[in-house]
Design a protein around this motif. Structure first.
Motif, PDB file in Angstrom:
ATOM      1  N   THR A   1      40.979  51.757  35.852  1.00 17.12           N
ATOM      2  CA  THR A   1      40.618  50.427  36.202  1.00 17.12           C
ATOM      3  C   THR A   1      39.600  49.917  35.313  1.00 17.12           C
ATOM      4  OG1 THR A   1      41.203  50.901  38.620  1.00 17.12           O
ATOM      5  CG2 THR A   1      39.880  49.027  38.326  1.00 17.12           C
ATOM      6  N   TYR A   2      38.817  51.089  35.389  1.00 18.20           N
ATOM      7  CA  TYR A   2      37.315  50.770  34.520  1.00 18.20           C
ATOM      8  C   TYR A   2      37.668  50.189  33.152  1.00 18.20           C
ATOM      9  CZ  TYR A   2      33.504  51.650  31.174  1.00 18.20           C
ATOM     10  OH  TYR A   2      32.728  51.394  30.107  1.00 18.20           O
ATOM     11  N   TRP A   3      38.610  51.166  32.246  1.00 14.33           N
ATOM     12  CA  TRP A   3      38.830  50.638  31.040  1.00 14.33           C
ATOM     13  C   TRP A   3      39.796  49.421  30.807  1.00 14.33           C
ATOM     14  CZ3 TRP A   3      36.243  51.684  27.082  1.00 14.33           C
ATOM     15  CH2 TRP A   3      35.302  52.827  26.983  1.00 14.33           C
ATOM     16  N   THR A   4      40.571  49.090  31.973  1.00 14.28           N
ATOM     17  CA  THR A   4      41.528  48.041  31.931  1.00 14.28           C
ATOM     18  C   THR A   4      40.567  46.792  31.981  1.00 14.28           C
ATOM     19  OG1 THR A   4      43.394  49.085  32.617  1.00 14.28           O
ATOM     20  CG2 THR A   4      43.232  46.769  33.015  1.00 14.28           C
ATOM     21  N   LEU A   5      39.619  46.632  33.122  1.00  9.50           N
ATOM     22  CA  LEU A   5      38.692  45.558  33.286  1.00  9.50           C
ATOM     23  C   LEU A   5      37.567  45.498  32.052  1.00  9.50           C
ATOM     24  CD1 LEU A   5      37.721  46.115  37.098  1.00  9.50           C
ATOM     25  CD2 LEU A   5      39.510  44.406  36.264  1.00  9.50           C
ATOM     26  N   THR A   6      37.320  46.464  31.564  1.00 10.35           N
ATOM     27  CA  THR A   6      36.391  46.430  30.402  1.00 10.35           C
ATOM     28  C   THR A   6      36.956  45.771  29.170  1.00 10.35           C
ATOM     29  OG1 THR A   6      35.282  48.394  31.106  1.00 10.35           O
ATOM     30  CG2 THR A   6      34.798  47.777  28.994  1.00 10.35           C
ATOM     31  N   ILE A   7      38.182  46.157  28.750  1.00  8.15           N
ATOM     32  CA  ILE A   7      38.871  45.742  27.860  1.00  8.15           C
ATOM     33  C   ILE A   7      39.154  44.043  27.949  1.00  8.15           C
ATOM     34  CG2 ILE A   7      40.891  45.892  26.445  1.00  8.15           C
ATOM     35  CD1 ILE A   7      40.595  48.991  26.658  1.00  8.15           C
ATOM     36  N   ILE A   8      39.705  43.684  28.994  1.00 10.01           N
ATOM     37  CA  ILE A   8      39.812  42.439  29.336  1.00 10.01           C
ATOM     38  C   ILE A   8      38.685  41.706  29.252  1.00 10.01           C
ATOM     39  CG2 ILE A   8      40.355  40.699  31.168  1.00 10.01           C
ATOM     40  CD1 ILE A   8      42.553  42.862  32.061  1.00 10.01           C
ATOM     41  N   PHE A   9      37.681  42.020  29.966  1.00 11.62           N
ATOM     42  CA  PHE A   9      36.274  41.391  29.866  1.00 11.62           C
ATOM     43  C   PHE A   9      35.690  41.356  28.274  1.00 11.62           C
ATOM     44  CE2 PHE A   9      31.584  41.015  30.170  1.00 11.62           C
ATOM     45  CZ  PHE A   9      31.417  39.874  30.982  1.00 11.62           C
ATOM     46  N   ALA A  10      35.619  42.203  27.856  1.00 15.93           N
ATOM     47  CA  ALA A  10      35.013  42.303  26.353  1.00 15.93           C
ATOM     48  C   ALA A  10      36.093  41.309  25.492  1.00 15.93           C
ATOM     49  CB  ALA A  10      35.378  43.799  25.924  1.00 15.93           C
ATOM     50  N   ALA A  11      37.369  41.567  25.644  1.00 14.46           N
ATOM     51  CA  ALA A  11      38.160  40.444  24.972  1.00 14.46           C
ATOM     52  C   ALA A  11      37.771  39.084  25.053  1.00 14.46           C
ATOM     53  CB  ALA A  11      39.711  40.808  25.189  1.00 14.46           C
ATOM     54  N   LEU A  12      37.618  38.983  26.204  1.00 14.60           N
ATOM     55  CA  LEU A  12      37.351  37.413  26.627  1.00 14.60           C
ATOM     56  C   LEU A  12      35.895  36.987  26.012  1.00 14.60           C
ATOM     57  CD1 LEU A  12      38.594  37.195  30.365  1.00 14.60           C
ATOM     58  CD2 LEU A  12      39.409  36.219  28.589  1.00 14.60           C
ATOM     59  N   MET A  13      34.807  37.763  26.174  1.00 12.48           N
ATOM     60  CA  MET A  13      33.826  37.452  25.509  1.00 12.48           C
ATOM     61  C   MET A  13      33.778  37.441  23.843  1.00 12.48           C
ATOM     62  SD  MET A  13      31.621  37.081  27.953  1.00 12.48           S
ATOM     63  CE  MET A  13      33.192  36.272  28.610  1.00 12.48           C
TER      64      MET A  13
END
Length: 123
Positions: free
Chosen positions: A7-19
């Motif tokens: 969950t951590y890595w999925t959310l982090t990658i999605i958020f980082a990609a959006l940023m």
């Protein structure tokens, strides 16, 4: 524990990609961003500054070596989202424009929460 990591890595990658995508839009000074800054009364060159900061902040979030740097990146994103929401609110922007940064702030808080949970599993 494995669910927290996923969950951590999925959310982090999605958020980082959006940023990163938003940061690229700022650095390349896309027309939509320019129009938004004009409406808010900010100078256009601010797009490059904030865009670069978003790209660097996203890079800080996906690394695990420097936790203080990651904390500062989270803080920077929080200031950015709060500032964006207030800017739209004070300039009389549409409700949706006020809410989008707050939704991103909540999403970022979720990433932060799972990062802290992930750190606990490493101890």
């Amino acid at each position: 524990m494995k669910n927290i990591k996923i969950t951590y890595w999925t959310l982090t990658i999605i958020f980082a990609a959006l940023m990163i995508l938003d940061g690229i839009g700022g650095v390349t000074q896309q027309q939509e961003g320019q129009a938004a800054l004009r409406q808010l009364g900010y100078p256009i060159y601010l797009m490059c500054i904030i865009g670069t900061a978003k790209i660097l902040g996203a890079m800080a979030l996906v690394q695990n070596k420097f936790s203080t740097l990651k904390e500062w990146a989270f803080a920077g994103f929080a200031f950015n989202f709060i500032g964006a929401s207030l800017s739209w609110a004070f300039s009389g922007g549409q409700v949706l424009l006020v809410l989008i940064p707050l939704v991103m702030l909540v999403f970022m808080a979720l990433v932060y929460y799972f990062w802290k949970r992930f750190q606990e599993t490493l101890l």
